[in-house]
Design a protein around this motif. Structure first.
Motif, short mmCIF file in Angstrom:
data_model
loop_
_atom_site.label_atom_id
_atom_site.label_comp_id
_atom_site.label_asym_id
_atom_site.label_seq_id
_atom_site.Cartn_x
_atom_site.Cartn_y
_atom_site.Cartn_z
N ARG A 42 41.87 35.39 46.08
CA ARG A 42 41.82 34.30 47.06
C ARG A 42 40.50 34.26 47.83
O ARG A 42 39.93 33.19 47.99
N PRO A 43 40.01 35.39 48.37
CA PRO A 43 38.74 35.28 49.10
C PRO A 43 37.59 34.82 48.22
O PRO A 43 36.68 34.14 48.70
N VAL A 44 37.61 35.16 46.94
CA VAL A 44 36.55 34.70 46.04
C VAL A 44 36.55 33.18 46.01
O VAL A 44 35.51 32.53 46.17
N ARG A 45 37.73 32.60 45.83
CA ARG A 45 37.86 31.14 45.79
C ARG A 45 37.45 30.53 47.12
O ARG A 45 36.72 29.54 47.16
N TYR A 46 37.89 31.13 48.22
CA TYR A 46 37.60 30.56 49.53
C TYR A 46 36.16 30.79 49.97
O TYR A 46 35.64 30.03 50.78
N LEU A 47 35.46 31.80 49.48
CA LEU A 47 34.06 32.01 49.83
C LEU A 47 33.14 31.05 49.08
O LEU A 47 32.06 30.71 49.55
N GLU A 69 28.73 37.53 48.55
CA GLU A 69 29.97 38.23 48.91
C GLU A 69 31.07 37.91 47.91
O GLU A 69 31.81 38.80 47.47
N ALA A 70 31.18 36.65 47.51
CA ALA A 70 32.18 36.26 46.53
C ALA A 70 31.92 36.93 45.18
O ALA A 70 32.85 37.40 44.52
N LEU A 71 30.65 36.99 44.77
CA LEU A 71 30.30 37.65 43.51
C LEU A 71 30.62 39.14 43.54
O LEU A 71 31.09 39.70 42.54
N GLY A 75 33.40 41.00 41.15
CA GLY A 75 33.08 42.15 40.29
C GLY A 75 34.17 43.20 40.25
O GLY A 75 34.24 44.00 39.32
N SER A 76 35.05 43.20 41.24
CA SER A 76 36.13 44.18 41.27
C SER A 76 37.35 43.74 40.45
O SER A 76 38.28 44.52 40.27
N ALA A 89 30.52 29.50 37.86
CA ALA A 89 30.45 28.53 38.95
C ALA A 89 29.72 29.11 40.16
O ALA A 89 28.90 28.41 40.79
N LEU A 90 29.97 30.35 40.49
CA LEU A 90 29.31 30.99 41.63
C LEU A 90 27.80 31.15 41.39
O LEU A 90 26.99 30.87 42.27
N GLN A 91 27.43 31.58 40.18
CA GLN A 91 26.01 31.76 39.86
C GLN A 91 25.27 30.42 39.90
O GLN A 91 24.15 30.34 40.40
N ILE A 92 25.92 29.37 39.40
CA ILE A 92 25.30 28.04 39.42
C ILE A 92 25.14 27.55 40.86
O ILE A 92 24.15 26.92 41.20
N SER A 93 26.11 27.85 41.71
CA SER A 93 26.01 27.48 43.12
C SER A 93 24.94 28.30 43.84
O SER A 93 24.30 27.82 44.78
#
Length: 172
Positions: A42-47, A69-71, A75-76, A89-93
């Motif tokens: 959830r925090p990954v999605r919300y960050l 922080e999301a990445l 990773g865990s 998606a995170l890397q592109i953002s």
């Protein structure tokens, strides 16, 4: 344990009260509650959401903080197609925010877009492959690596054709 449970319950209550649409308004707060509860997905999605919002508001440093922080949290999690798509998606953002802070030709920009490209190719995600290729093209152009730009441009055209749509081909 009790504190983690309280954070989980607060996060769930806020999530239910705001709903999926409105939760974006308090995404950073939701991420904090779920992170303290030990609920990693959830925090990954919300960050990701406040990272995107910060980028749109020209708050690149804040965006990078949220996205990194999301990445790190991501990773865990165990490898899965869903986790890989989230990382793409995170890397592109992350790429555009890093371009603002570090410059178009910064090594961090290349790492973000190259990782996104490799992961998008791994899972066959053509729509997300295009922005990764576009980011790498901008990186090479920004560094003045003009000898590599035509080859990157060809790859970009191929990615645009796979992603579909004349707009992508025109952009490429």
């Amino acid at each position: 344990g009790r504190r983690a449970e309280h954070h989980r319950r607060i996060g769930l209550r806020l999530e239910a009260a705001f709903g999926e649409e409105e939760a974006g308004e308090i995404a950073a707060e939701l991420a904090m509650h779920f992170q303290r509860a030990g609920d990693v997905p959830r925090p990954v999605r919300y960050l990701h959401r406040p990272g995107q919002i910060a980028t749109r508001r020209s708050a690149a440093r804040e965006a990078v903080t949220h996205l990194i922080e999301a990445l790190e949290l991501l990773g865990s999690l165990p490898d899965s197609p869903s986790r890989i798509q989230q990382e793409v998606a995170l890397q592109i953002s992350l790429g555009p925010a890093l371009m603002v802070i570090e410059g178009w030709g910064a090594p961090e920009v290349e790492r973000a877009y190259a990782r996104a490209q490799a992961l998008a190719e791994e899972v066959g995600d053509a729509p997300r492959l295009f922005p990764a290729l576009w980011g790498l093209w901008l990186y090479r152009w920004g560094r003045g690596e003009l000898a590599r730009v035509p080859a990157q441009g060809e790859q970009l055209l191929e990615g645009a054709a796979c992603a579909g749509g004349r707009a992508k081909v025109l952009e490429a």
